[in-house]
Design an enzyme around this catalytic site. Structure first.
Site, PDB file in Angstrom:
ATOM      1  N   ARG A 190      52.349  21.483 -62.228  1.00  0.00           N
ATOM      2  CA  ARG A 190      52.085  20.753 -63.463  1.00  0.00           C
ATOM      3  C   ARG A 190      51.328  21.608 -64.473  1.00  0.00           C
ATOM      4  NH1 ARG A 190      49.010  15.655 -61.302  1.00  0.00           N
ATOM      5  NH2 ARG A 190      48.013  17.338 -60.168  1.00  0.00           N
ATOM      6  N   ASP A 197      51.276  23.034 -56.865  1.00  0.00           N
ATOM      7  CA  ASP A 197      51.200  22.172 -58.040  1.00  0.00           C
ATOM      8  C   ASP A 197      51.753  22.932 -59.237  1.00  0.00           C
ATOM      9  OD1 ASP A 197      50.556  20.366 -60.058  1.00  0.00           O
ATOM     10  OD2 ASP A 197      48.534  19.986 -59.310  1.00  0.00           O
ATOM     11  N   GLY A 206      56.165  14.372 -59.251  1.00  0.00           N
ATOM     12  CA  GLY A 206      56.006  15.116 -58.002  1.00  0.00           C
ATOM     13  C   GLY A 206      55.248  16.423 -58.149  1.00  0.00           C
ATOM     14  N   ARG A 207      54.164  16.391 -58.898  1.00  0.00           N
ATOM     15  CA  ARG A 207      53.414  17.613 -59.191  1.00  0.00           C
ATOM     16  C   ARG A 207      54.297  18.687 -59.830  1.00  0.00           C
ATOM     17  NH1 ARG A 207      51.077  18.159 -54.105  1.00  0.00           N
ATOM     18  NH2 ARG A 207      49.789  16.345 -53.962  1.00  0.00           N
ATOM     19  N   ARG A 249      42.901   9.082 -69.981  1.00  0.00           N
ATOM     20  CA  ARG A 249      43.477   9.418 -68.686  1.00  0.00           C
ATOM     21  C   ARG A 249      44.721  10.251 -68.967  1.00  0.00           C
ATOM     22  NH1 ARG A 249      43.667  10.577 -63.357  1.00  0.00           N
ATOM     23  NH2 ARG A 249      45.623   9.936 -62.387  1.00  0.00           N
ATOM     24  N   GLU A 292      53.581  11.418 -64.354  1.00  0.00           N
ATOM     25  CA  GLU A 292      54.544  10.425 -63.903  1.00  0.00           C
ATOM     26  C   GLU A 292      54.662  10.399 -62.377  1.00  0.00           C
ATOM     27  OE1 GLU A 292      59.116   9.358 -65.046  1.00  0.00           O
ATOM     28  OE2 GLU A 292      58.595  11.473 -64.902  1.00  0.00           O
TER      29      GLU A 292
END
Length: 195
Positions: free
Chosen positions: A128, A126, A93-94, A49, A53
């Site tokens: 990330r 996003d 938070g992405r 996975r 966070e």
């Protein structure tokens, strides 16, 4: 991809005994970790996975998202198999950070969806990156994975980073009346699977 190394220690959890690995020097300068159970360097595909966070969901059991239940379900599945890994990325938070995530929550309280809130704060939907996850996997000798995710972008980014994703394992946990709109937005605007 990287000359990254990790430091590690035992980490007993309610799901069993893991080894926690911290990446010493990541390409983004943040401190990321992986929780590993069993022989992770085997040539057999490893159940993993990649989890970003989420303080509100992971630590405070927020019902606004499905993050905490997904993390718990992943750790439980790994424990049941006796082998696997959670790569925990510090990109709250992405990718917009904790304070901006709370600002986005306030906009959602006024009727915006999660994507609209991020855009209205001046961010992309996003931000990330999952390249650091590949750094961690490479540093631990993992190259073939079964990825627990509903996010097709994670699969694509890991494949681009030469991680062989042999299977996407759906991870549908944590749906509740408080996050129905959030999950629908992730599906409709970000392409997440709703298996």
């Amino acid at each position: 991809m990287s000359n990254s190394s990790t430091v590690n220690a035992k980490l007993p959890t309610k799901w069993g005994d893991f080894t926690i690995h911290a990446l010493e020097k990541s390409s983004d300068g943040k401190e990321h970790v992986a929780l590993a159970m069993g022989d992770v360097s085997s040539s057999e595909p490893l159940l993993i996975r990649v989890h970003s966070e989420c303080l509100t969901g992971d630590a405070f059991s927020s019902l606004r998202c499905d993050c905490g239940p997904q993390l718990e379900a992943a750790m439980k599945k790994i424990s049941e198999l006796g082998r696997g890994m959670v790569v925990y990325l510090r990109q709250e938070g992405r990718g917009i950070g904790l304070v901006n995530k709370i600002k986005a929550y306030a906009l959602q309280d006024q009727g915006q969806d999660t994507v609209e809130a991020n855009l209205n704060l001046g961010f992309q939907a996003d931000l990330r990156s999952f390249e650091v996850a590949a750094e961690i996997l490479n540093s631990l000798g993992v190259c073939k994975v079964k990825l627990m995710t509903n996010n097709p972008r994670k699969v694509e980014e890991l494949k681009k980073a030469n991680i062989d994703v042999v299977e996407r394992v759906p991870l549908r946990y944590g749906r509740n009346p408080h996050n129905e709109d959030y999950l629908s937005t992730k599906h409709g605007k970000l392409g997440h699977y709703l298996d």
